[in-house]
Design an enzyme around this catalytic site. Structure first.
Site, mmCIF file in Angstrom:
data_model
loop_
_atom_site.group_PDB
_atom_site.id
_atom_site.type_symbol
_atom_site.label_atom_id
_atom_site.label_comp_id
_atom_site.label_asym_id
_atom_site.label_seq_id
_atom_site.Cartn_x
_atom_site.Cartn_y
_atom_site.Cartn_z
ATOM 1 N N SER A 1 0.826 -1.218 0.000
ATOM 2 C CA SER A 1 0.000 0.000 0.000
ATOM 3 C C SER A 1 0.857 1.262 0.000
ATOM 4 O O SER A 1 1.918 1.311 0.620
ATOM 5 C CB SER A 1 -0.895 0.028 1.235
ATOM 6 O OG SER A 1 -1.683 -1.123 1.281
ATOM 7 N N GLU B 1 -2.487 -14.279 1.516
ATOM 8 C CA GLU B 1 -2.861 -13.435 2.658
ATOM 9 C C GLU B 1 -4.286 -13.770 3.100
ATOM 10 O O GLU B 1 -4.556 -14.036 4.262
ATOM 11 C CB GLU B 1 -2.775 -11.955 2.265
ATOM 12 C CG GLU B 1 -3.157 -11.018 3.399
ATOM 13 C CD GLU B 1 -2.952 -9.545 3.042
ATOM 14 O OE1 GLU B 1 -3.139 -9.177 1.872
ATOM 15 O OE2 GLU B 1 -2.614 -8.773 3.950
HETATM 16 C C1 LIG Z 1 -4.499 -2.854 10.420
HETATM 17 C C2 LIG Z 1 -4.023 -2.705 9.005
HETATM 18 C C3 LIG Z 1 -2.834 -3.294 8.617
HETATM 19 C C4 LIG Z 1 -2.371 -3.157 7.303
HETATM 20 N N1 LIG Z 1 -1.160 -3.726 6.975
HETATM 21 C C5 LIG Z 1 -0.677 -3.560 5.726
HETATM 22 C C6 LIG Z 1 0.617 -4.081 5.369
HETATM 23 O O1 LIG Z 1 1.299 -4.716 6.184
HETATM 24 N N2 LIG Z 1 1.086 -3.855 4.127
HETATM 25 C C7 LIG Z 1 0.365 -3.156 3.189
HETATM 26 O O2 LIG Z 1 0.837 -3.018 2.068
HETATM 27 N N3 LIG Z 1 -0.853 -2.633 3.491
HETATM 28 C C8 LIG Z 1 -1.381 -2.810 4.735
HETATM 29 N N4 LIG Z 1 -2.613 -2.276 5.056
HETATM 30 C C9 LIG Z 1 -3.306 -1.441 4.074
HETATM 31 C C10 LIG Z 1 -4.524 -2.086 3.457
HETATM 32 O O3 LIG Z 1 -4.156 -3.122 2.573
HETATM 33 C C11 LIG Z 1 -5.296 -0.968 2.723
HETATM 34 O O4 LIG Z 1 -5.743 -0.050 3.722
HETATM 35 C C12 LIG Z 1 -6.466 -1.495 1.948
HETATM 36 O O5 LIG Z 1 -6.027 -2.246 0.842
HETATM 37 C C13 LIG Z 1 -7.374 -0.356 1.432
HETATM 38 O O6 LIG Z 1 -6.638 0.604 0.760
HETATM 39 P P1 LIG Z 1 -6.753 2.157 1.149
HETATM 40 O O7 LIG Z 1 -6.602 2.295 2.624
HETATM 41 O O8 LIG Z 1 -5.822 2.910 0.267
HETATM 42 O O9 LIG Z 1 -8.262 2.554 0.806
HETATM 43 P P2 LIG Z 1 -8.848 2.860 -0.640
HETATM 44 O O10 LIG Z 1 -8.406 1.842 -1.601
HETATM 45 O O11 LIG Z 1 -8.552 4.287 -0.962
HETATM 46 O O12 LIG Z 1 -10.389 2.679 -0.380
HETATM 47 C C14 LIG Z 1 -11.209 3.713 0.201
HETATM 48 C C15 LIG Z 1 -12.668 3.228 0.144
HETATM 49 O O13 LIG Z 1 -13.077 3.029 -1.241
HETATM 50 C C16 LIG Z 1 -13.578 1.721 -1.430
HETATM 51 N N5 LIG Z 1 -13.203 1.233 -2.761
HETATM 52 C C17 LIG Z 1 -11.971 1.293 -3.339
HETATM 53 N N6 LIG Z 1 -11.998 0.714 -4.564
HETATM 54 C C18 LIG Z 1 -13.265 0.259 -4.762
HETATM 55 C C19 LIG Z 1 -13.920 -0.440 -5.823
HETATM 56 N N7 LIG Z 1 -13.271 -0.796 -6.939
HETATM 57 N N8 LIG Z 1 -15.237 -0.745 -5.685
HETATM 58 C C20 LIG Z 1 -15.908 -0.408 -4.546
HETATM 59 N N9 LIG Z 1 -15.336 0.273 -3.505
HETATM 60 C C21 LIG Z 1 -14.044 0.588 -3.606
HETATM 61 C C22 LIG Z 1 -12.896 0.888 -0.354
HETATM 62 O O14 LIG Z 1 -13.648 -0.276 -0.047
HETATM 63 C C23 LIG Z 1 -12.863 1.856 0.834
HETATM 64 O O15 LIG Z 1 -14.096 1.860 1.503
HETATM 65 C C24 LIG Z 1 -3.118 -2.412 6.354
HETATM 66 C C25 LIG Z 1 -4.324 -1.812 6.735
HETATM 67 C C26 LIG Z 1 -4.778 -1.948 8.046
HETATM 68 C C27 LIG Z 1 -6.078 -1.294 8.425
#
Ligand SMILES: Cc1cc2nc3c(=O)[nH]c(=O)nc-3n(C[C@H](O)[C@H](O)[C@H](O)COP(=O)(O)OP(=O)(O)OC[C@H]3O[C@@H](n4cnc5c(N)ncnc54)[C@H](O)[C@@H]3O)c2cc1C
Length: 382
Positions: free
Chosen positions: A129, A244
């Protein structure tokens, strides 16, 4: 379908049960998980499990694994949860790093990386991410510039669990810009002690700093550290994500059943068991938790057939994360005013931590898209 364990599986279960009861360390909940004390004790616990042959149960023997099947792994996971034993520290290395190296690595990479993942000598983190790339991983911008025998990496990752203690990072980078953003990505195994890597902690709603930001400034990564083929990192990243959700999914069903049972016990203790709304909720949670377990068995059958987790892992992760949020909320609710103070009658941490469940390892919306397209065969959302 027969859900009874075979004789040899029962024997394995009893052996694991006896070993856990003799060796399980004390409860370490309540210690800040970013603290050295917590990390050291979990590292020692994983090493002990490894020496007893209980880490990497499905990994090949020649790389330090047990060479057993997914059913044994499932039995072991269940026994760990039933015993309330702490998890090993290297969750990302065991659940993703190792399996993806087994699937895409060279022989030299397998020899170098797998055993220290099992023994917890080297902890791994997952650098996928970024501030502008989460659900849509293909939007990532961390650059890997080709300099002959090595790359120079520049960029930023975020939400990186365990980066503060990790030796290695599974890093997805952009080597080339192509018409399709999934092309031109290169998957690198990056030494977190390399000059130019900076890790900054991020504090969560629970108060723990479980994850971090990572900044890469002119970080030199030898080409021997490419996993899979240069420019074809997307395929390697997808294997990582399947593992994962699959590995995570397999451990969740038993956990859900224990949470539902804890909730029933709490309702009885507080005299809320006769409240029809509370009873109906707990009955529904119990049924859903059991349905999750049966779906878990289907996931294991699919893994036995194909070797890698299928979309069933996404069903488990989606259903568990939403069920867990509802159950922890009900726990705080059943506790009444006690749910609002101190440790919330034992539910505060679980309630706060559960908020992240529907985001980490794929958001619920994204998992629904995957299930719609890959399981139900509905048209792509875009
Ligand atoms: C506790 C925790 C640990 C984590 N650990 C890691 C890690 O070790 N390594 C790592 O790389 N990442 C990690 N993450 C990150 C995690 O993988 C991302 O937060 C997640 O993939 C969502 O991406 P984002 O936060 O950028 O949200 P976004 O992708 O910006 O999403 C924002 C909102 O839009 C919605 N959305 C996005 N695209 C679509 C779509 N196509 N259709 C419908 N709705 C959509 C999402 O569901 C969400 O509600 C972690 C997150 C948490 C909370």
């Amino acid at each position: 379908m027969n859900f009874e364990l075979s004789e040899s599986e029962l024997e394995f279960r009893d052996e694991v049960r006896a070993w856990l009861s003799a060796n399980k360390p004390g409860d370490d909940r309540g210690i800040d998980i970013a603290q050295k004390e917590f990390i050291d004790s979990r590292r020692a616990w994983q090493k002990k499990m490894y020496e007893a042959g209980y880490v990497g149960i499905t990994w090949p023997k020649e790389y330090g694994g047990r060479g057993a099947g997914f059913m044994e792994q499932l039995i072991f996971n269940d026994e760990m949860i039933l015993a309330k034993a702490p998890e090993p520290i290297n969750v990302l290395g065991l659940g993703m790093g190792g399996p993806v190296i087994i699937a895409h690595g060279t022989e030299a990479q397998k020899q170098r990386y797998l055993q220290p993942i099992l023994s917890a000598e080297e902890i791994w983190c997952q650098g996928f991410s970024e501030p502008n790339a989460g659900s849509d991983l293909s939007g990532l911008q961390t650059r890997a510039e080709d300099r002959g025998d090595h790359y120079v990496v520049n960029g930023q990752k975020v939400w990186t669990t365990l980066a503060h203690v990790a030796k290695w990072c599974m890093l997805v980078t952009r080597e080339r810009k192509e018409a399709n953003p999934r092309d031109g990505l290169t998957y690198l195994l990056v030494d977190m002690e390399s000059p130019g890597v900076e890790v900054r902690p991020l504090v969560q709603i629970t108060g723990d700093a479980e994850f971090n930001e990572i900044f890469f400034k002119d970080v030199k990564v030898p080409k021997t550290q490419i996993l899979g083929e240069a420019g074809k990192g997307w395929d390697v990243a997808i294997t990582t994500l399947l593992h994962e959700r699959g590995t995570l999914g397999m451990a969740l069903a038993t956990r859900a059943q224990i949470t539902a049972a804890d909730l029933a016990q709490q309702a009885r203790r507080l005299g809320r068991g006769s409240d029809p709304l509370v009873r109906q909720k707990i009955a529904r949670f119990t049924i859903e938790a059991r349905a999750l377990q049966l779906t878990g068995y289907r996931a294991v059958s699919a893994m036995k057939r194909n070797g890698i987790p299928g979309p069933e892992g996404s069903i488990l992760k989606l259903m568990w994360s939403e069920l867990n949020q509802q159950m922890t909320e009900a726990g705080v609710d059943v506790a009444g005013p006690a749910g609002q103070v101190g440790d919330g009658d034992g539910w505060k941490y679980a309630f706060l931590r559960s908020r992240a469940n529907t985001i980490e390892a794929g958001t619920s919306e994204v998992l629904r898209n995957i299930l719609a397209e890959r399981v139900l065969g509905l048209p792509r959302s875009r």
